[in-house]
Motif scaffolding. Sequence first.
Motif, PDB file in Angstrom:
ATOM      1  N   MET A 405       0.812  -1.229   0.000  1.00 25.05           N
ATOM      2  CA  MET A 405       0.000   0.000   0.000  1.00 25.05           C
ATOM      3  C   MET A 405       0.840   1.271   0.000  1.00 25.05           C
ATOM      4  N   ASN A 406       2.137   1.162  -0.345  1.00 27.65           N
ATOM      5  CA  ASN A 406       2.970   2.340  -0.547  1.00 27.65           C
ATOM      6  C   ASN A 406       2.602   2.990  -1.883  1.00 27.65           C
ATOM      7  N   ARG A 407       2.733   4.314  -1.946  1.00 25.04           N
ATOM      8  CA  ARG A 407       2.315   5.054  -3.140  1.00 25.04           C
ATOM      9  C   ARG A 407       3.473   5.822  -3.763  1.00 25.04           C
ATOM     10  N   THR A 408       3.455   5.883  -5.118  1.00 26.72           N
ATOM     11  CA  THR A 408       4.454   6.651  -5.853  1.00 26.72           C
ATOM     12  C   THR A 408       3.746   7.496  -6.907  1.00 26.72           C
ATOM     13  N   HIS A 409       4.103   8.781  -6.998  1.00 25.48           N
ATOM     14  CA  HIS A 409       3.552   9.645  -8.038  1.00 25.48           C
ATOM     15  C   HIS A 409       3.983   9.127  -9.413  1.00 25.48           C
ATOM     16  N   MET A 410       3.061   9.122 -10.375  1.00 26.99           N
ATOM     17  CA  MET A 410       3.372   8.571 -11.693  1.00 26.99           C
ATOM     18  C   MET A 410       2.536   9.239 -12.776  1.00 26.99           C
ATOM     19  N   ILE A 411       3.169   9.408 -13.951  1.00 23.73           N
ATOM     20  CA  ILE A 411       2.430   9.782 -15.154  1.00 23.73           C
ATOM     21  C   ILE A 411       2.677   8.704 -16.200  1.00 23.73           C
ATOM     22  N   THR A 412       1.603   8.235 -16.822  1.00 23.65           N
ATOM     23  CA  THR A 412       1.708   7.264 -17.911  1.00 23.65           C
ATOM     24  C   THR A 412       1.133   7.899 -19.175  1.00 23.65           C
ATOM     25  N   LYS A 413       1.774   7.589 -20.310  1.00 20.61           N
ATOM     26  CA  LYS A 413       1.351   8.173 -21.587  1.00 20.61           C
ATOM     27  C   LYS A 413       1.592   7.180 -22.715  1.00 20.61           C
ATOM     28  N   GLY A 414       0.685   7.126 -23.670  1.00 21.89           N
ATOM     29  CA  GLY A 414       0.881   6.298 -24.853  1.00 21.89           C
ATOM     30  C   GLY A 414       1.907   6.911 -25.791  1.00 21.89           C
ATOM     31  N   GLY A 415       2.531   6.071 -26.591  1.00 21.43           N
ATOM     32  CA  GLY A 415       3.593   6.541 -27.484  1.00 21.43           C
ATOM     33  C   GLY A 415       3.125   7.411 -28.631  1.00 21.43           C
ATOM     34  N   LEU A 416       1.843   7.337 -28.975  1.00 23.36           N
ATOM     35  CA  LEU A 416       1.312   8.112 -30.096  1.00 23.36           C
ATOM     36  C   LEU A 416       0.537   9.340 -29.630  1.00 23.36           C
ATOM     37  N   VAL A 417       0.753   9.724 -28.385  1.00 28.97           N
ATOM     38  CA  VAL A 417      -0.058  10.780 -27.768  1.00 28.97           C
ATOM     39  C   VAL A 417       0.693  12.105 -27.725  1.00 28.97           C
ATOM     40  N   GLY A 418      -0.029  13.179 -28.071  1.00 27.11           N
ATOM     41  CA  GLY A 418       0.493  14.527 -27.858  1.00 27.11           C
ATOM     42  C   GLY A 418       1.228  15.109 -29.055  1.00 27.11           C
ATOM     43  N   ASP A 419       1.981  16.174 -28.761  1.00 26.12           N
ATOM     44  CA  ASP A 419       2.781  16.834 -29.792  1.00 26.12           C
ATOM     45  C   ASP A 419       4.228  16.908 -29.334  1.00 26.12           C
ATOM     46  N   GLU A 420       5.018  17.715 -29.974  1.00 28.99           N
ATOM     47  CA  GLU A 420       6.451  17.804 -29.696  1.00 28.99           C
ATOM     48  C   GLU A 420       6.754  18.114 -28.227  1.00 28.99           C
ATOM     49  N   ASN A 421       5.917  18.931 -27.590  1.00 27.50           N
ATOM     50  CA  ASN A 421       6.201  19.401 -26.235  1.00 27.50           C
ATOM     51  C   ASN A 421       5.471  18.634 -25.131  1.00 27.50           C
ATOM     52  N   THR A 422       4.776  17.559 -25.482  1.00 28.08           N
ATOM     53  CA  THR A 422       3.975  16.852 -24.493  1.00 28.08           C
ATOM     54  C   THR A 422       4.811  16.229 -23.385  1.00 28.08           C
ATOM     55  N   LEU A 423       5.954  15.663 -23.710  1.00 27.52           N
ATOM     56  CA  LEU A 423       6.823  15.081 -22.686  1.00 27.52           C
ATOM     57  C   LEU A 423       7.269  16.157 -21.700  1.00 27.52           C
ATOM     58  N   ILE A 424       7.606  17.315 -22.201  1.00 24.49           N
ATOM     59  CA  ILE A 424       7.995  18.438 -21.334  1.00 24.49           C
ATOM     60  C   ILE A 424       6.839  18.817 -20.417  1.00 24.49           C
ATOM     61  N   THR A 425       5.644  18.896 -20.970  1.00 22.43           N
ATOM     62  CA  THR A 425       4.451  19.233 -20.181  1.00 22.43           C
ATOM     63  C   THR A 425       4.259  18.235 -19.041  1.00 22.43           C
ATOM     64  N   CYS A 426       4.424  16.955 -19.360  1.00 23.60           N
ATOM     65  CA  CYS A 426       4.234  15.910 -18.346  1.00 23.60           C
ATOM     66  C   CYS A 426       5.294  15.984 -17.244  1.00 23.60           C
ATOM     67  N   ILE A 427       6.541  16.176 -17.636  1.00 20.85           N
ATOM     68  CA  ILE A 427       7.617  16.258 -16.637  1.00 20.85           C
ATOM     69  C   ILE A 427       7.436  17.482 -15.752  1.00 20.85           C
ATOM     70  N   ASP A 428       7.081  18.607 -16.343  1.00 20.82           N
ATOM     71  CA  ASP A 428       6.847  19.826 -15.560  1.00 20.82           C
ATOM     72  C   ASP A 428       5.715  19.614 -14.574  1.00 20.82           C
ATOM     73  N   TYR A 429       4.657  18.953 -15.021  1.00 23.36           N
ATOM     74  CA  TYR A 429       3.516  18.672 -14.158  1.00 23.36           C
ATOM     75  C   TYR A 429       3.938  17.804 -12.982  1.00 23.36           C
ATOM     76  N   LEU A 430       4.682  16.744 -13.286  1.00 23.55           N
ATOM     77  CA  LEU A 430       5.104  15.815 -12.234  1.00 23.55           C
ATOM     78  C   LEU A 430       6.020  16.512 -11.230  1.00 23.55           C
ATOM     79  N   GLN A 431       6.900  17.382 -11.712  1.00 22.54           N
ATOM     80  CA  GLN A 431       7.779  18.123 -10.808  1.00 22.54           C
ATOM     81  C   GLN A 431       6.981  19.064  -9.904  1.00 22.54           C
ATOM     82  N   ASP A 432       5.881  19.567 -10.391  1.00 20.73           N
ATOM     83  CA  ASP A 432       5.050  20.471  -9.591  1.00 20.73           C
ATOM     84  C   ASP A 432       4.339  19.751  -8.446  1.00 20.73           C
ATOM     85  N   VAL A 433       4.006  18.454  -8.652  1.00 21.22           N
ATOM     86  CA  VAL A 433       3.173  17.766  -7.646  1.00 21.22           C
ATOM     87  C   VAL A 433       3.953  16.900  -6.667  1.00 21.22           C
ATOM     88  N   ILE A 434       5.247  16.663  -6.933  1.00 20.82           N
ATOM     89  CA  ILE A 434       5.996  15.790  -6.015  1.00 20.82           C
ATOM     90  C   ILE A 434       6.695  16.591  -4.920  1.00 20.82           C
TER      91      ILE A 434
END
Length: 434
Positions: A405-434
């Motif tokens: 029951m331990n928890r870890t913050h995570m973002i999952t994304k499909g390989g065909l999802v988003g545009d050029e900057n989507t990975l950056i958006t996800c990493i920035d989001y994750l950095q904001d919430v951890i």
Amino acid sequence: MLKAAIVADDLTGANDTGAIIAQDGYTVGTVLNLDYIDRFEGYDILSTSTESRGMEQENAYAAVKKAAARFKTMDCKFFSKRIDSTLRGNVGAEIDAILEELGEDTYAVVVASFPGSGRTVVGDYLMVNHVPLEKTEVSRDPISPVTISKVTDIVRLQSKHKVGYISLSTVMKGHEEIKNEVLENAEDCRVIVIDARTDEDIREIAKGCIGSKLKFTAIDPGPFTGSVIRELYANDQPKGKEIVNKNKKILCSIGSASALTRIQIKALKNQRDPYVIKVNTLAFFKESERKEEISRVIQDVVQKKEYSDILAVVTALDDSDVLDFSKIEGLKGKTKSECAVYIATAMAEICEGIKEELQEEIGGVYLTGGDISAAYCERIKAIGFDVKDEVIPLAIYSEIIDKDMNRTHMITKGGLVGDENTLITCIDYLQDVI
């Protein structure tokens, strides 16, 4: 009572649909093993993945039917069969499975549009960013290629049921007209495909289907399910939860072979200065080299941890890094899905190894590729997800829950999802919430 149950064909899809609903404040859990479903008592909505996209049709049918049967025991009010946003996998067979389990009085309403992710259906054609599906990269998918753009044709090729169709011209007239056509189609069709171009179209379809008073299951990549739940529980929507802020490292495991993923990695390197290491994927197929390569990558990242707060392990940086499974010695007779498992399980072992070495220094994990996500969950013996938010359509923020029951913050994304900057958006989001 469980407000809704979602049966998806891969983990990314299960989390994505859950995240759409979680934005309205509902508690949403993803159950990785239905044997542990009792640990998710108190959630409003539960989802699960059958990991059946790459299965043979009869195995996919059995997996979906079994999952639906388990949720039926929980007094569930509404069922959703989550399908891929590009219709990969066993769409028709899985529709048949859930209809079989839910009974002869249930209809399947297929709304394949995901406008927020550039997927729309007009004239029965699924368009991806205004391009017919069969003309996109999906037609060359290494595991589940799709070479047809008409939604009804894709369903008919697999389903035993007669398939009806409602056009955009009807949808634009509003929910009353949609209701009437749904009822008309239902006279001789168990499956009804409906066009949708916008989120407003999808909301009207939800209202029309509910207004028909028919018992139906949503067959869609997420937005239609979300709209149905909003309509069903319009007077019972909870408030969301606040997110707590901390600051730690992000560990990325990026295993998709898509060209878009490589573009996203390049953008991340240019704008966020991560530490990136590319694995030798060919070594994963040779028992004598597999353990050595896994160990090399783990130790490299651990030793270079101070180079960046973003640590990324990737399988491909350019086109030449993408493997042709048919040319790899020793894999003759194996399916593409079986071949992909070699890479996914190795990447999962690497991710787990790095996290064990760095412990609390890792504040969050980012995973690209549904097979990578599933393999990591299995590796750490996770029992499920507490789904929190949709970063962008098809990129999901959640907390993964392990067997203790331990928890870890995570973002999952499909390989065909988003545009050029989507990975950056996800990493920035994750950095904001951890």
